[in-house]
Design an enzyme around this catalytic site. Structure first.
Site, PDB file in Angstrom:
ATOM      1  N   PRO A   9       0.797  -1.218   0.000  1.00 58.69           N
ATOM      2  CA  PRO A   9       0.000   0.000   0.000  1.00 58.69           C
ATOM      3  C   PRO A   9       0.835   1.276   0.000  1.00 58.69           C
ATOM      4  CG  PRO A   9      -0.094  -1.070   2.142  1.00 58.69           C
ATOM      5  CD  PRO A   9       0.571  -2.029   1.212  1.00 58.69           C
ATOM      6  N   ASN A  10       0.360   2.250  -0.765  1.00 56.72           N
ATOM      7  CA  ASN A  10       0.905   3.598  -0.856  1.00 56.72           C
ATOM      8  C   ASN A  10       2.198   3.674  -1.664  1.00 56.72           C
ATOM      9  OD1 ASN A  10      -1.068   5.050   0.821  1.00 56.72           O
ATOM     10  ND2 ASN A  10      -0.284   3.785   2.474  1.00 56.72           N
ATOM     11  N   ARG A  17       5.082  11.158  -2.628  1.00 55.94           N
ATOM     12  CA  ARG A  17       4.851  11.044  -1.193  1.00 55.94           C
ATOM     13  C   ARG A  17       6.110  11.302  -0.384  1.00 55.94           C
ATOM     14  NH1 ARG A  17       4.216   5.055   1.487  1.00 55.94           N
ATOM     15  NH2 ARG A  17       3.822   5.699   3.641  1.00 55.94           N
ATOM     16  N   TYR A  22      11.157   8.983   1.460  1.00 56.82           N
ATOM     17  CA  TYR A  22      11.167   7.910   0.475  1.00 56.82           C
ATOM     18  C   TYR A  22      11.914   8.221  -0.825  1.00 56.82           C
ATOM     19  CZ  TYR A  22       7.531   6.115   3.527  1.00 56.82           C
ATOM     20  OH  TYR A  22       6.849   5.666   4.614  1.00 56.82           O
ATOM     21  N   ASN A  74       8.089  -5.347  -0.863  1.00 54.51           N
ATOM     22  CA  ASN A  74       8.019  -4.220   0.063  1.00 54.51           C
ATOM     23  C   ASN A  74       6.581  -4.140   0.549  1.00 54.51           C
ATOM     24  OD1 ASN A  74       7.772  -1.820   1.389  1.00 54.51           O
ATOM     25  ND2 ASN A  74       9.081  -0.669  -0.020  1.00 54.51           N
ATOM     26  N   ALA A  77       2.973  -0.470   4.776  1.00 57.77           N
ATOM     27  CA  ALA A  77       2.426  -0.459   6.132  1.00 57.77           C
ATOM     28  C   ALA A  77       1.961  -1.836   6.595  1.00 57.77           C
ATOM     29  CB  ALA A  77       1.259   0.532   6.224  1.00 57.77           C
ATOM     30  N   GLU A  98      12.413  -9.308   1.892  1.00 55.02           N
ATOM     31  CA  GLU A  98      11.649  -8.151   2.374  1.00 55.02           C
ATOM     32  C   GLU A  98      12.518  -6.908   2.281  1.00 55.02           C
ATOM     33  OE1 GLU A  98      10.564  -8.668   6.475  1.00 55.02           O
ATOM     34  OE2 GLU A  98       9.765  -6.631   6.667  1.00 55.02           O
ATOM     35  N   HIS A 100      12.699  -2.525   2.643  1.00 57.79           N
ATOM     36  CA  HIS A 100      12.106  -1.247   3.044  1.00 57.79           C
ATOM     37  C   HIS A 100      13.009  -0.118   2.548  1.00 57.79           C
ATOM     38  CE1 HIS A 100       9.250  -3.310   5.545  1.00 57.79           C
ATOM     39  NE2 HIS A 100      10.249  -4.053   5.977  1.00 57.79           N
ATOM     40  N   ARG A 107      12.189   5.583  12.733  1.00 56.25           N
ATOM     41  CA  ARG A 107      10.859   6.194  12.648  1.00 56.25           C
ATOM     42  C   ARG A 107      10.004   5.834  13.878  1.00 56.25           C
ATOM     43  NH1 ARG A 107       8.586   5.159   6.871  1.00 56.25           N
ATOM     44  NH2 ARG A 107       7.235   6.882   7.520  1.00 56.25           N
ATOM     45  N   ARG A 111       6.846   1.074  13.800  1.00 59.79           N
ATOM     46  CA  ARG A 111       7.452   0.638  12.531  1.00 59.79           C
ATOM     47  C   ARG A 111       8.702  -0.219  12.748  1.00 59.79           C
ATOM     48  NH1 ARG A 111       4.507   3.577   8.593  1.00 59.79           N
ATOM     49  NH2 ARG A 111       4.063   5.677   9.294  1.00 59.79           N
TER      50      ARG A 111
END
Lengths: 148, 148, 148, 148, 148, 148, 148, 148, 148, 148, 148, 148
Positions: A9-10, A17, A22, A74, A77, A98, A100, A107, A111
């Site tokens: 998501p996102n 964003r 990012y 990735n 969230a 995985e 990120h 953060r 998270r």
């Protein structure tokens, strides 16, 4: 040899964003860069992004059924609460790397933990969008270890 | 261009120690493999391992004073409690890439958190001893991003 | 048959330090008493104390490499946080008997847990300096169980 | 000189119960072995096992009233929650040596803490059924320290 | 009258390290300033810094054996986890004044607690490098309270 | 009118047990004093003490079946963990007054909470053995409130 | 002989406020009832209620300075957080009996703990407004124990 | 130059209250001693103590409005819960030096944390009533750092 | 084929006790209904209820020694703390089906966890007294899975 | 009479997925077996599985609007975090029977709690795929209790 | 119709205090703005601010006794710990609308919870000083819902 | 000027679902009422409800891309766990007003926290369906503050 590049998501909003977290690259930029790397190594690459947890699960099931060679994922969230995604990964034998983009450990506290990590083949974070390139290298290195 | 490969406690026993978790390679094997990669890229590599927290701190200070280009660091068990190492890393401007051989998220709960990660440039785990190679790639990618 | 008697931080101050908690005997007293017991059983005994975590790790590695028959270890304050010592013990196949002079369960709460205990062959506490004698007996009993 | 060997719930099933954790010896085996040791030292030994918390409390009270010289006690599962047993021990002046066959620190987390330990003279665990022999030695050593 | 000024890990990098948190003075600056204050009061001052926990313990033992009059101690990151240092201080009768340059209560949560504080004679923090001067004043005031 | 004076584990040792916490009176002393108070008020009193949780439960059931007028109950250590006793009290309509001799809030933290209190009519602690007298007064006051 | 009946915040609204929890009596009703009991026992009673923490502290200090014989105190909501009131009570030698009208253990979890209880002579709760009468009895019983 | 010496609840009872914790000096003793130090440095000193949180807040606001040069503040028990005092301090630009007479880290756990500390210029504790003198020195040292 | 229907504390009061939670049936009603079901399936049924933890343990041991075919067990309040019962079940190879009449997840938080569940063959709750019938069906289904 | 058999994420992979935990039967096998049972009892059965939380919510709403007679629901991983599913169930009056194939209490700690259970009519787990049959029996038993 | 606008500690410093968090308006500005709104709607408005918890309690009691129509309340720091204010609100039937100027959820963790909220009619935060206007609208909307 | 009224899971059942908590109005009622308010202010309103988290994320992205003027969002149960929704809101610059119909602080504890709130412009709860009207007023007030 077949690889799935999966984004949660996102991540479709990368570039638009919060660029301080990012970076300025878009997801399309990343996908085409990994495509080039895949082409150089004669690897078939599929790319998929969704904001819907169940659609990501479906893709993971499909990859498991077709026994592809690896997934770079990735989870966005979903990293922090989607036990359903974790179970999907646990239900297949395809290795999942995985990744990120940001350093999740600098953060918010929620998270810092990943419900995905215990079922991932490996995890990397904090390398910006270059993390996808490293994940691709990791995929290649993992492949070499296996008997052909 | 100069790089330090730093290893913390018990990593001198790699190969001898719990091969199901850490693999069969020795630290010397890894160091010479990374040396070859460094040679190919014209990078000066220094390798150091210690079981004494303060000696690792001294090495990090020295790297900071000499302003080398990067550190690849496997802090071993210090990952989980050595705030002194964290402070040492925070006190220098050299980027530190944190690497773990095993997937720390599938082991005891106290291994899931790293006091080092918030001050690392990036973190990767679970890729076996190939994680050092990936960390080297990460170092190269990080270098590219910087203005020459 | 070879045995290592290993003592961690501050145990060099036994006798001088808080006699109501630790008793009036010095570490030299204890070491010579265990030496006599070892002599009676034809066991080679080595004694080592350090306030430096890494030096204790080095000794444990050395005992592992030389495959001695056992270690009696009072980790002192390291009991409660030195995961590096725990990993050192886990990396060898020599059985380690953990001993504490005081009853750690009647003191501050942070002394109730031991990060060493899960990798120790056995643990005993609260018997004063006689705990070392008991640990020696435990070592002998453990030996008997093994096939010669 | 008089000693009580007290065993709590499920220890009557030693030998039948999970031999990988508790070994193959039965409670009768242990009791007769400790009986032999007691005979050699001219110590009167009484043995008692019960699955009923209150019966163990009664025995402890009785030992306190009769002012015997020591109790070796394996509280079994009561270790972890029987504050009533703890209070019983606190209410007498007879020293109690707490013994566990398995290493409670390598099992489920709720087994890591003992509500009994803070009122015990000493605690030992992880030595298998030989732990009872060590507890007997501990009893003898404790006796020596006292003025006759 | 004799005083030890003791500094823990990373404090050798004062001035170089994060000046917004720790100020621009170097450790040498501080040591010579306190030396002047000591000279004015006819106090013998010794200064010692180490990144190795065990070396700090050794210094504390030595101060205890020689029964000097006080220690001003900035334990750095060891503040938060070195129970071994705490035990070393508890094992001597020399009063130890704990000083921190920054206000540890405005930083990360793990810096809010000190394992050293419960065995310190007093603690002060947040006064920048002037905290060492205050600690020196505190030492003088403490001395006055004692019968000569 | 009928009242039950119920005492839990270790209270049979009152007077013998830790007099600094529980006072010098025996349980027999208390029971006969409350008997006198009951006689003065024409109340039938029954007294019962047991170290066995299930026997106390049986007594509570019996009191519930016979619909007596009240129970004064010192659950001893069961206060802190016997949910079975709590359920027994919840299953009857007889009001139960919970009494503790010592001030449970000045002792170990695990003694600060009572699993019995939420089903008790009222609770009092810290008044020494006079607490039983107050509980008797409370019983009388509670009776007055009810319609005859 | 002198006694202070002290009531904290919102207790001036007794009778008006949530009668299902606190009953229908007003504070004036209670104060006059305790006045009658005091008169019968030749005890001078003073009554004070305030919603201001500091005014209650002042009253407690005053009682301590004048060395009266006891305080019956319902701290209301301050029970759960006013460490200042706790310190005020700790600073005097007058015994304080803590009383609560409702059973605080059947209400919200934050009402289960009292910061006052550890410095109170005794505590009682759940007896409705009759709790004040019991507290008065407790005061009388406590007096008897003391040498005149 | 103007300084406010502010003291919170129960500090008016210094000397009378628990002398083993707080010493034998009264608040008046301390205030006159600090007055002498202020006189020597040509500093106007105001002293204020209250048991009422809101009155302390008012004084802090007033000091902020008048932009005095510093506050030495012992918040007493309010240290541990008065977020309102914290907010008052945060709302002014006058530096506040937090002082505690006892070593709060050797007392009950709830005294180990201060809600005031994160907004204080510095904190010191454990130096007895000499802590006020040190706070005064700290105030002087802080002043020097500022440009006139 | 042999089955044990085992009920823990307070279940002897079913029907009398809190009918809104547990229903109006008595334990005798349930036992005779399960008896009829057992008769229809040619299964020997034994029924046992006790309020004494140790008596339930004894019954479980006995069932284990005689190697019966299954146990249906409602542990009542012991569900939440009796590790001794858990160990008893773990020490036998007879499958145990855990049943609760009420939905334990809608009641107090401490009822949400079961120390028995991890060693039970299966668990069911919330079906009222019909839960015993379901447990019986579960027993039959479990039997079918096994090779005869 | 109408029943819905609802299955959540990853249950479409039953048989393929971790057979040691979930067994070898596929979801289709289970659905046709429950269909046969439904046919025998003249019950209309609908079956639905989805990996998308919102689609399951929609189905539950639909069942609520049409007022069917019951739902058998295995929420899969959503058991542990989908408050949205919990709210959906709470918003209808159709009883929901929660079923889990594995014993969730022997797996990772986060699987021990269910956010669904408090709004379910009943819950069962650990009976393998036979759990669906038991849930069907439970549905029938629940129906009988209701007035027709 | 009558409304009370109540403000807690430090809100008298609005405008002076941390303008980046609380804005530049003063409390007087806000009060006169709400006064205008009240005038337009023929509502009698009273305004009160205090830094003393007990004075706010008194005002709430008074509003309850006079049965006014509503209270708009910004409890400031008391939001997070004043159970006494909560109890005051619970003791009256006047609806209380809780307002916060800043978004309390983006600040320190202890500001995320409100002990007032469970007894408030509604809560709003994050709208700056416009939050008072919204609270006034909320008051009007709440009034409309009621039968006249 | 454009506004989005966004509603999360189960809000399509408003009116049908638990009217004691959520009131009798349907979502259509609310949407048409807010439509009237929007019409009066010449604001374009779009309404959207979904039970699928990803569809809500898509709508938020779309609103961000089109840079509309505001979102009124009731996230329903997603309030408490959807970090993906939080990230979606954080990724756009459109202000989001979070609204809850019920007072979430009087319900189950897990409803007290919102993962959405830290990225919302403001939050309001407890005003019933009138909360949407207030959110609309909040939107208008927020608009006024901005430069046109």
């Amino acid at each position: 040899m077949e690889l799935l590049l999966l984004n949660g998501p996102n991540l479709n909003r990368l570039g638009k964003r919060e660029p301080d977290i990012y970076g300025a690259e878009t997801l399309a930029d990343i996908e085409s860069r990994i495509q080039r790397l895949a082409d150089e190594s004669d690897i078939t690459l599929a790319c998929f992004q969704s904001n819907i947890e169940g659609e990501l699960i479906n893709k993971i099931h499909d990859a498991g059924d077709r026994e592809i060679d690896g997934i770079i994922f990735n989870p966005g969230a979903f990293t922090h609460y989607s036990i359903a995604l974790r179970d999907a990964i646990a239900s297949i034998s395809v290795p999942v790397i995985e990744v990120h983009i940001s350093n999740i450990h600098t953060r918010e506290e929620f998270r810092h933990t990943s419900v995905i990590a215990p079922v991932a083949a490996g995890q990397l974070c904090g390398f910006g969008t270059a993390g996808y390139d490293l994940a691709f290298q990791a995929f290649l290195l993992k492949r070499k270890e296996r008997p052909s």
